[in-house]
Design a protein around this motif. Structure first.
Motif, PDB file in Angstrom:
ATOM      1  N   GLY A  19       0.820  -1.202   0.000  1.00 19.51           N
ATOM      2  CA  GLY A  19       0.000   0.000   0.000  1.00 19.51           C
ATOM      3  C   GLY A  19       0.854   1.252   0.000  1.00 19.51           C
ATOM      4  N   LEU A  20       0.243   2.369  -0.288  1.00 19.69           N
ATOM      5  CA  LEU A  20       0.938   3.646  -0.255  1.00 19.69           C
ATOM      6  C   LEU A  20       1.356   3.980   1.172  1.00 19.69           C
ATOM      7  N   THR A 171       5.215  18.700  -1.550  1.00 23.92           N
ATOM      8  CA  THR A 171       3.844  18.199  -1.515  1.00 23.92           C
ATOM      9  C   THR A 171       3.369  17.775  -2.893  1.00 23.92           C
ATOM     10  N   GLU A 172       3.637  18.611  -3.893  1.00 24.96           N
ATOM     11  CA  GLU A 172       3.207  18.278  -5.253  1.00 24.96           C
ATOM     12  C   GLU A 172       3.987  17.081  -5.788  1.00 24.96           C
ATOM     13  N   SER A 173       5.265  17.008  -5.472  1.00 32.08           N
ATOM     14  CA  SER A 173       6.064  15.857  -5.897  1.00 32.08           C
ATOM     15  C   SER A 173       5.534  14.574  -5.282  1.00 32.08           C
ATOM     16  N   TYR A 174       5.180  14.624  -3.994  1.00 30.69           N
ATOM     17  CA  TYR A 174       4.605  13.451  -3.317  1.00 30.69           C
ATOM     18  C   TYR A 174       3.320  13.025  -4.018  1.00 30.69           C
ATOM     19  N   THR A 179       0.754   9.004  -6.874  1.00 35.53           N
ATOM     20  CA  THR A 179      -0.289   8.714  -7.849  1.00 35.53           C
ATOM     21  C   THR A 179       0.180   7.668  -8.848  1.00 35.53           C
ATOM     22  N   LYS A 180       1.407   7.795  -9.303  1.00 36.89           N
ATOM     23  CA  LYS A 180       1.953   6.818 -10.254  1.00 36.89           C
ATOM     24  C   LYS A 180       2.150   5.456  -9.581  1.00 36.89           C
ATOM     25  N   ILE A 181       2.544   5.462  -8.318  1.00 37.74           N
ATOM     26  CA  ILE A 181       2.673   4.199  -7.586  1.00 37.74           C
ATOM     27  C   ILE A 181       1.300   3.550  -7.418  1.00 37.74           C
ATOM     28  N   HIS A 182       0.308   4.369  -7.085  1.00 38.11           N
ATOM     29  CA  HIS A 182      -1.062   3.858  -6.952  1.00 38.11           C
ATOM     30  C   HIS A 182      -1.518   3.216  -8.263  1.00 38.11           C
TER      31      HIS A 182
END
Length: 234
Positions: A19-20, A171-174, A179-182
């Motif tokens: 999971g994330l 924050t935006e990088s996270y 999102t790509k990992i999800h």
């Protein structure tokens, strides 16, 4: 390409969670570990990036932001291989329930998002057996972000994927990285037999679901610890 499963004929069982960051998977598997221990079962816990063989090198390299995507993948691959050969396989042979907080799917997701060749990544972990049960704690990225920030108040460099260069803002990088990992987990959920858990549900409901899965998938009577002989027994 799938995980090699030719080594699955072991008396123990391997249960993994994915999971994330902020999905609650570590809390849930920790509660399961405690439950199994209290019930008297043979259980062992291992987690991602915890091998003493490479721990100091990993911490130093991350602190100095020295890891490229390739070296990041290799150092975590070394960590996993050490724990797999020294902990996971021996305890499965010994008939333990092995609980793993993250497994090879973490590498499949993170390392490919970082730009590593997905075929190379999977080939590197080809020795790993298929888990007997994998739970994916699915959580929206915004929830992951709020939990991660609430937990530490500061996102770490690699946790936020700052090494990739998606954004100069943590924050935006996270958000972009996770999102790509999800999305990678979503794809894997159609390839591998993940049990998907709604990680936005109350923690107690998630724990109940986790335990029911174990009861349904495992004959727990096989994993009871031998009882110590009582005084006066022959």
């Amino acid at each position: 390409m799938s995980i090699e499963d030719g080594k699955n004929a072991m008396p123990g069982k391997l249960i993994t969670v994915e999971g994330l960051d902020g999905s609650g998977k570590s809390t849930q598997i920790g509660l399961v570990k405690r439950w199994l221990e209290l019930e008297g079962y043979k259980v062992f816990f291992t987690e991602w990036n915890s091998s003493p063989l490479v721990e100091s090198a990993t911490k130093a390299a991350k602190k100095r932001q020295m890891l490229s995507p390739t070296t990041f993948a290799l150092i975590h691959g070394t960590d996993f291989a050490d724990r797999y050969e020294r902990q996971i396989v021996p305890l499965l042979h010994a008939g333990y329930i092995v609980l793993s907080d993250r497994y090879v799917y973490t590498a499949y997701a993170r390392d490919t998002v970082r730009g590593c060749d997905p075929v190379w990544i999977r080939h590197m972990y080809r020795f790993a057996r298929q888990p007997d049960l994998t739970l994916w704690f699915r959580v929206p990225v915004d929830v992951s972000l709020s939990r991660a920030v609430g937990r530490s108040r500061n996102l770490s460099y690699y946790e936020a994927g700052m090494d990739i260069g998606f954004s100069s803002d943590f924050t935006e990088s996270y958000r972009l990285f996770q999102t790509k990992i999800h999305e990678a987990y979503e794809r894997m959920s159609h390839e591998f037999p993940f049990h998907v858990v709604d990680a936005t549900k109350p923690a107690g409901e998630q724990q109940q679901e986790f335990r029911e899965l174990i009861r349904n998938r495992l004959d727990l009577s096989q994993y009871l610890r031998p009882r110590a002989p009582t005084e006066g027994s022959q």
